[in-house]
Design a protein around this motif. Structure first.
Motif, PDB file in Angstrom:
ATOM      1  N   PHE A 115      -1.404  -2.346  -1.253  1.00  0.00           N
ATOM      2  CA  PHE A 115       0.058  -2.301  -1.381  1.00  0.00           C
ATOM      3  C   PHE A 115       0.600  -3.701  -1.669  1.00  0.00           C
TER       4      PHE A 115
ATOM      5  N   SER B  62      -3.165   4.579   1.198  1.00  0.00           N
ATOM      6  CA  SER B  62      -3.643   4.138  -0.119  1.00  0.00           C
ATOM      7  C   SER B  62      -5.131   3.855  -0.046  1.00  0.00           C
TER       8      SER B  62
ATOM      9  N   ARG C 226      -2.730   7.850  -3.798  1.00  0.00           N
ATOM     10  CA  ARG C 226      -1.886   7.586  -2.625  1.00  0.00           C
ATOM     11  C   ARG C 226      -1.217   8.877  -2.161  1.00  0.00           C
TER      12      ARG C 226
ATOM     13  N   GLU D 121      -6.790  -0.111  -3.857  1.00  0.00           N
ATOM     14  CA  GLU D 121      -5.448  -0.208  -4.452  1.00  0.00           C
ATOM     15  C   GLU D 121      -4.478  -0.734  -3.397  1.00  0.00           C
TER      16      GLU D 121
END
Length: 147
Positions: A58, A52, A3, A56
């Motif tokens: 949020f 991101s 990220r 993955e």
């Protein structure tokens, strides 16, 4: 890919027709201030992006703004992220070989009015993603006293 993020530091952020944004009075890498104990800007804006990998998603994103002369954030806000189900849909489309974005972006604008600058240093943006203690750097603007 991990990220990351970036920020645009400016005097104003304006919403335009068609969902576009205009950034007015953008700072490059340095803001020059007069030699005073503290200095006030009538308005200061920061537009931030947190990026991101699509694999993955949020769950939550808090953005923090740090200013010279303060060890604690002067602003901490929870920002809207795409729904987890929408993010997972992107991942499933990637796995199925369909054309889909490889990243997910959460963005927000902070408007500080007025904004007090207590002296030289850094105005820094950071993000806390999914309540993990390590902050993601979103960029900084150096504040320098003009001679």
């Amino acid at each position: 890919m991990s990220r990351y993020g970036y920020s645009i530091f400016c005097d104003d952020v304006r919403n335009e027709v068609g969902g576009k944004l205009s950034f007015v009075g953008c700072y490059n890498s340095v803001m020059f201030i007069p030699r005073e104990t503290s200095f006030f800007l009538p308005k200061f804006c920061i537009h931030t992006h947190v990026v991101s990998p699509a694999t993955e998603p949020f769950r939550s994103v808090y953005i923090r703004c740090y200013a010279p002369g303060s060890t604690e954030p002067i602003v901490e806000e929870l920002i809207d992220t795409p729904a987890l189900s929408d993010q997972k849909k992107l991942v499933s489309e990637l796995e199925a070989g369909q054309e889909a974005p490889k990243i997910i972006v959460a963005a927000a604008s902070i408007i500080l009015s007025p904004f007090e600058i207590r002296g030289p240093g850094l105005i820094s943006m950071r993000a806390v993603v999914d309540n993990v203690q390590a902050e993601v750097s979103l960029g900084s603007l150096r504040v320098v006293v003009a001679d």
